[in-house]
Design an enzyme around this catalytic site. Structure first.
Site, PDB file in Angstrom:
ATOM      1  N   SER A 193       0.845  -1.194   0.000  1.00 15.05           N
ATOM      2  CA  SER A 193       0.000   0.000   0.000  1.00 15.05           C
ATOM      3  C   SER A 193       0.877   1.240   0.000  1.00 15.05           C
ATOM      4  O   SER A 193       2.030   1.199   0.443  1.00 15.05           O
ATOM      5  CB  SER A 193      -0.883   0.006   1.252  1.00 15.05           C
ATOM      6  N   TYR A 237      -2.194  -1.542   9.863  1.00 16.32           N
ATOM      7  CA  TYR A 237      -2.091  -1.555   8.400  1.00 16.32           C
ATOM      8  C   TYR A 237      -0.738  -1.010   7.951  1.00 16.32           C
ATOM      9  O   TYR A 237      -0.066  -1.600   7.099  1.00 16.32           O
ATOM     10  CB  TYR A 237      -3.224  -0.715   7.816  1.00 16.32           C
TER      11      TYR A 237
END
Length: 256
Positions: free
Chosen positions: A145, A168
């Site tokens: 990401s 995350y």
């Protein structure tokens, strides 16, 4: 004209997800055979139906796979002898995932790392082990990401209940390094792993967030999931034969 993935058999883990399901469709379009694996067969089939994917297609095999279960993953790879590459688009997480920073307990943080990062490690490890045993060229694409690359822009979450989970950021940055570690450890040009790091992907976020995010890009704003697929297909193909250990950022300038 030969298609990009002609004569390749590719494993898509997390095939019932937003990205995974679209990848299944596009790999088949490009002449590849797909082993579509997910922990939830029912949801995977429903997603395929919504995309018009024929589950009876001779180029498609459906499998159950729990990427967090070591025995399951190891046994899965014993079933096949002709896999040319794989994509890990899984996203395992617990019920408290997504809490704001000060609300995240150590137990929850550790559990999410175990599920998502642990699963990514296990899948990467077993892809490498599969290659060592078969000796056939293999290309793995891990999904990271933009927030595995840069710090969050927390201001875009103002006036929403959303946040950018600390788990995350930790997981996605670590996936990039596991990618580099593994290809360096295997040290064989026939075995490649690369990452694709998308910016935000549209998935029913509130309008105020979408607008704030768009202002940080060069104009497109949040991406459609289809904007990510092309880079993954490229990395699975022979067109990227000697690209390894790299991270392709797709974010319309969000990280600049």
């Amino acid at each position: 004209m030969e298609k990009l993935l002609e004569n390749k058999t590719l494993l898509i883990a997390g095939a019932g997800g937003l990205l995974g399901a679209l990848l299944v469709s596009k790999v088949i379009e490009q002449g590849g055979k797909v082993i579509a694996a997910d922990i939830n067969q029912k949801e995977m089939r429903e997603r395929f139906k919504s995309l018009g994917i024929d589950v009876e297609n001779e180029y498609l095999t459906l499998e159950n796979l729990d990427i967090t279960d070591e025995k399951n993953v190891k046994e899965f790879f014993l079933k096949y002898s002709d896999i040319d590459g794989a994509v890990n688009s899984t996203y395992p997480r617990n019920k408290t995932y997504g809490s704001h920073f000060f609300d995240v307990s150590l137990e929850s943080f550790n559990e999410n790392l175990s599920l998502h990062l642990g699963g990514a490690f296990l899948f990467t490890q077993q892809c490498a082990n599969y290659f060592k045993k078969s000796g056939n060229p293999f290309s793995l694409v891990n999904i990271s990401s933009i927030y595995g690359v840069i710090a969050p822009k927390f201001e875009i979450y103002d006036n929403t209940t959303m946040t950018m989970p600390v788990e995350y950021a930790a997981i996605k940055s670590a996936i990039q390094h596991i990618t580099k570690y593994t290809v360096a450890y295997i040290n064989d040009s026939r075995f490649r792993i690369n990452c694709v790091s998308p910016g935000g992907i549209i998935d029913q976020q509130p309008d105020c967030f979408l607008q704030a995010y768009k202002e940080k890009t060069h104009g497109v704003g949040m991406l459609d999931v289809k904007d990510v697929v092309g880079s993954v297909l490229f990395l699975l193909s022979e067109q990227s034969r000697y690209i390894t250990g790299q991270n392709i950022i797709i974010d319309d300038g969000f990280s600049l």
